[in-house]
Design an enzyme around this catalytic site. Structure first.
Site, PDB file in Angstrom:
ATOM      1  N   GLN A  71       0.888  -1.427  -0.213  1.00  0.00           N
ATOM      2  CA  GLN A  71       0.304  -0.225  -0.250  1.00  0.00           C
ATOM      3  C   GLN A  71       1.517   1.266   0.057  1.00  0.00           C
ATOM      4  O   GLN A  71       0.539   2.021  -0.412  1.00  0.00           O
ATOM      5  CB  GLN A  71      -1.092   0.266   1.172  1.00  0.00           C
ATOM      6  N   ASP A 222       0.527   3.133   5.926  1.00  0.00           N
ATOM      7  CA  ASP A 222       0.829   3.882   4.659  1.00  0.00           C
ATOM      8  C   ASP A 222       0.128   4.622   3.500  1.00  0.00           C
ATOM      9  O   ASP A 222       1.529   5.217   2.960  1.00  0.00           O
ATOM     10  CB  ASP A 222       0.053   2.315   3.896  1.00  0.00           C
TER      11      ASP A 222
HETATM   12  N1  CAO Z   1      11.010  -9.941  -9.937  1.00  0.00           N
HETATM   13  C1  CAO Z   1      12.231 -11.268  -8.617  1.00  0.00           C
HETATM   14  N2  CAO Z   1      12.511 -10.899  -7.747  1.00  0.00           N
HETATM   15  C2  CAO Z   1      11.608  -9.526  -6.598  1.00  0.00           C
HETATM   16  C3  CAO Z   1      10.621  -8.590  -7.264  1.00  0.00           C
HETATM   17  C4  CAO Z   1      10.938  -8.601  -9.211  1.00  0.00           C
HETATM   18  N3  CAO Z   1      10.100  -8.429 -10.498  1.00  0.00           N
HETATM   19  N4  CAO Z   1      10.336  -7.995  -7.341  1.00  0.00           N
HETATM   20  C5  CAO Z   1      10.195  -8.529  -5.739  1.00  0.00           C
HETATM   21  N5  CAO Z   1      11.179  -9.473  -5.630  1.00  0.00           N
HETATM   22  C6  CAO Z   1      11.559  -9.647  -4.556  1.00  0.00           C
HETATM   23  C7  CAO Z   1      12.798  -8.766  -4.230  1.00  0.00           C
HETATM   24  O1  CAO Z   1      13.994  -9.130  -4.134  1.00  0.00           O
HETATM   25  C8  CAO Z   1      13.096  -9.628  -1.983  1.00  0.00           C
HETATM   26  O2  CAO Z   1      13.654 -10.734  -2.375  1.00  0.00           O
HETATM   27  P1  CAO Z   1      14.762 -11.162  -1.642  1.00  0.00           P
HETATM   28  O3  CAO Z   1      14.136 -10.842   0.053  1.00  0.00           O
HETATM   29  O4  CAO Z   1      15.327 -12.192  -1.336  1.00  0.00           O
HETATM   30  O5  CAO Z   1      16.137 -10.284  -1.294  1.00  0.00           O
HETATM   31  C9  CAO Z   1      11.137  -9.679  -2.075  1.00  0.00           C
HETATM   32  O6  CAO Z   1      10.570 -10.242  -3.381  1.00  0.00           O
HETATM   33  C10 CAO Z   1      11.141  -8.356  -2.185  1.00  0.00           C
HETATM   34  O7  CAO Z   1      10.704  -8.599  -0.971  1.00  0.00           O
HETATM   35  P2  CAO Z   1      10.162  -7.981   0.801  1.00  0.00           P
HETATM   36  O8  CAO Z   1      10.797  -8.128   1.978  1.00  0.00           O
HETATM   37  O9  CAO Z   1      10.427  -6.390   0.733  1.00  0.00           O
HETATM   38  O10 CAO Z   1       8.270  -8.376   0.386  1.00  0.00           O
HETATM   39  P3  CAO Z   1       7.704  -9.184   1.895  1.00  0.00           P
HETATM   40  O11 CAO Z   1       6.841  -9.511   1.368  1.00  0.00           O
HETATM   41  O12 CAO Z   1       8.497  -9.760   2.516  1.00  0.00           O
HETATM   42  O13 CAO Z   1       7.715  -7.255   3.593  1.00  0.00           O
HETATM   43  C11 CAO Z   1       6.690  -5.755   3.858  1.00  0.00           C
HETATM   44  C12 CAO Z   1       6.643  -6.907   2.855  1.00  0.00           C
HETATM   45  C13 CAO Z   1       6.101  -4.554   3.015  1.00  0.00           C
HETATM   46  C14 CAO Z   1       6.671  -5.450   4.602  1.00  0.00           C
HETATM   47  C15 CAO Z   1       8.502  -5.075   3.150  1.00  0.00           C
HETATM   48  O14 CAO Z   1       8.778  -4.872   2.131  1.00  0.00           O
HETATM   49  C16 CAO Z   1       8.734  -3.333   4.290  1.00  0.00           C
HETATM   50  O15 CAO Z   1       8.973  -3.644   5.203  1.00  0.00           O
HETATM   51  N6  CAO Z   1       8.709  -2.739   3.191  1.00  0.00           N
HETATM   52  C17 CAO Z   1       9.042  -1.233   3.364  1.00  0.00           C
HETATM   53  C18 CAO Z   1       7.815  -0.855   4.675  1.00  0.00           C
HETATM   54  C19 CAO Z   1       6.715  -0.750   3.515  1.00  0.00           C
HETATM   55  O16 CAO Z   1       6.483   0.129   3.000  1.00  0.00           O
HETATM   56  N7  CAO Z   1       5.724  -1.227   3.964  1.00  0.00           N
HETATM   57  C20 CAO Z   1       4.052  -1.010   3.885  1.00  0.00           C
HETATM   58  C21 CAO Z   1       3.793  -1.970   3.751  1.00  0.00           C
HETATM   59  S1  CAO Z   1       1.858  -1.984   3.514  1.00  0.00           S
HETATM   60  O17 CAO Z   1       1.552  -2.280   4.795  1.00  0.00           O
END
Ligand code: CAO
Length: 480
Positions: A71, A222
């Site tokens: 979000q 968010d």
């Molecule tokens: N091709 C290949 N890999 C991809 C990709 C693509 N097009 N897009 C994303 N990925 C992979 C990333 O490389 C990453 O992999 P690694 O961890 O192996 O390096 C993974 O997908 C994304 O990981 P993430 O940790 O961001 O996703 P998550 O679902 O585990 O966590 C969230 C989600 C929201 C908790 C985390 O992204 C976060 O803390 N974000 C920052 C704060 C934020 O924006 N929070 C708001 C969320 S809405 O309430």
């Protein structure tokens, strides 16, 4: 910290001279622009003579490489898209933004969670961990103005897209990120909306004194942080006009929530100088503790207020009105509720005298509001400038004609789910009507972006497709 101190060091004479030379150069450039055929004397183009609304969209020409998901990030890029930016959402082949499938209401259709946060964008699928995928991303980096992401801390770096790398590839690129926390003890944490509401001070100050902390339905963690990020991006784009180079923009959700909760940090400091007299806790004689308490439905400003029942409250959970006893309209309030003597009674005539009696005052006002519907109260009070707010349900908002007319609530048509409502652009520009369109299907624009934006030839596109960099791995045939 050390870096900041270094930056604020007084400049050397030589540096100041150099800066002065630059200023002279700029002002002479402005003067010559003034003399030029099209200039207006300020180095800026002449005002457009096109009718308002026909001079193009505010962010027309800005291209966003959108790596956002869930979000916070998507709200930011959706707003930029509404403003006219070309937002290219990069999604993982076969999977896409996780919200496409979350809280699904229509089988096989992208959820409203996704569709309402990703309107007006284009979707391309790219596996960023595939060498060919990285080749496409490199081209995108070269052609885009802003990269926006809200991955967990370190994820973008792990993809190989460090700031140093992106900046070297395209020095004009702005890299904008949402993270849960800024640098500090929690910087590596993954964060969702309510975590930010709690860590940003909102939850401890929301709810009733007798109850636990409360999170709010407004997505201040968010969507609130997405808004902050959008402002950061637009500012960086503006600065880039002068500097020619991009920069990093970081919005931590904790910081964004705190910014929206700043009145409570105000109250925290006021506590050192005595009780918070506008909190109903004061009028109830309950002593204050060391931290700002939860204030229920008290007003956050200097005008005492409370939420009052209206006619029908017994069966309608939203039959309430928010009533503000703004000091200048105390007289009309007394007249309306049938207490004209309160206008001159020393116990009620001044805001200070009223403070210890707020509970009794609001109970009396409620005796009046409960005899009317919330809309009747609204009409009667507004006629005499008493600020009140009806509690509108989401049903009432969805059906509100005036919100449809202003484009704040918009109906769009989706090829799979059909028509749905979305929130349009809450920011209205007089020369730039918002562009509010449906969300894209997963990878819907992959081919057109590869061809038209990145200039790949048909044979190259065929090669990319065969490589598996833009498509989900084929599911293995089940053994018979
Ligand atoms: N091709 C290949 N890999 C991809 C990709 C693509 N097009 N897009 C994303 N990925 C992979 C990333 O490389 C990453 O992999 P690694 O961890 O192996 O390096 C993974 O997908 C994304 O990981 P993430 O940790 O961001 O996703 P998550 O679902 O585990 O966590 C969230 C989600 C929201 C908790 C985390 O992204 C976060 O803390 N974000 C920052 C704060 C934020 O924006 N929070 C708001 C969320 S809405 O309430």
């Amino acid at each position: 910290m050390a870096k900041q101190r270094q930056q604020s060091k007084p400049k050397s004479r030589a540096a100041l001279k150099k800066q002065a030379r630059k200023v002279v150069k700029l002002s002479s450039a402005r003067k010559s622009a003034g003399k030029s055929k099209n200039g207006n004397g300020h180095g800026l183009p002449k005002p457009s003579t096109k009718p308002y609304g026909q001079a193009g969209l505010a962010l027309q020409g800005v291209r966003i490489l959108d790596f956002t998901h869930v979000q916070s990030g998507p709200t930011c890029t959706q707003l930029l898209a509404y403003m006219g930016a070309d937002v290219i959402k990069v999604e993982r082949p076969g999977v896409g933004d996780i919200t496409r499938g979350q809280l699904r209401d229509v089988p096989n259709a992208d959820s409203l969670y996704f569709t309402m946060l990703n309107g007006t964008k284009r979707s391309i699928t790219i596996d960023s961990k595939h060498p060919k995928g990285m080749e496409i991303l490199n081209r995108l980096i070269k052609t885009c103005d802003v990269l926006v992401e809200n991955f967990a801390p370190g994820a973008l770096d792990r993809m190989g897209l460090t700031w140093e790398y992106v900046h070297k590839t395209n020095p004009r690129m702005i890299v904008a990120s949402v993270k849960g926390f800024g640098p500090g003890p929690y910087e590596d944490c993954k964060v969702y909306e309510n975590v930010a509401q709690c860590a940003g001070g909102a939850a401890s100050t929301t709810g009733f004194r007798e109850g636990p902390p409360l999170v709010t339905g407004a997505q201040i963690g968010d969507s609130g942080t997405g808004l902050h990020l959008a402002l950061g991006i637009v500012s960086a784009l503006y600065q880039r006009i002068r500097t020619g180079r991009g920069q990093r923009v970081l919005c931590a959700m904790q910081d964004g929530v705190l910014n929206l909760t700043r009145v409570k940090l105000r109250d925290q400091q006021r506590l050192a100088h005595g009780p918070l007299t506008e909190y109903s806790q004061f009028s109830e004689g309950v002593p204050f503790g060391k931290a700002v308490p939860r204030a229920g439905n008290d007003s956050g400003g200097g005008q005492p207020a409370w939420l009052l029942k209206c006619r029908g409250w017994e069966s309608d959970p939203d039959a309430y009105i928010y009533f503000i006893t703004q000091a200048p309209v105390w007289g009309p309030i007394c007249d309306l509720i049938g207490e004209p003597t309160w206008k001159t009674d020393p116990d009620y005539a001044t805001p200070k005298a009223r403070l210890p009696r707020l509970k009794k005052i609001f109970a009396r006002i409620e005796e009046w509001t409960v005899t009317k519907t919330k809309f009747e109260v609204m009409e009667i009070c507004n006629a005499v400038d008493i600020p009140v707010g009806p509690i509108l349900s989401m049903k009432e908002i969805a059906e509100d004609e005036s919100l449809r007319k202003t484009g704040t609530v918009v109906e769009v048509d989706h090829p799979v789910r059909g028509k749905y409502l979305t929130v349009g652009n809450p920011i209205k520009l007089s020369d730039s009507p918002a562009r509010v369109e449906r969300s894209p299907l997963l990878g819907e624009h992959t081919d057109e972006i590869l061809k038209d934006v990145l200039g790949f030839k048909a044979a190259e596109i065929a090669e990319i497709k065969a490589s598996g960099a833009i498509s989900a791995p084929e599911k293995k045939e089940k053994a018979a």
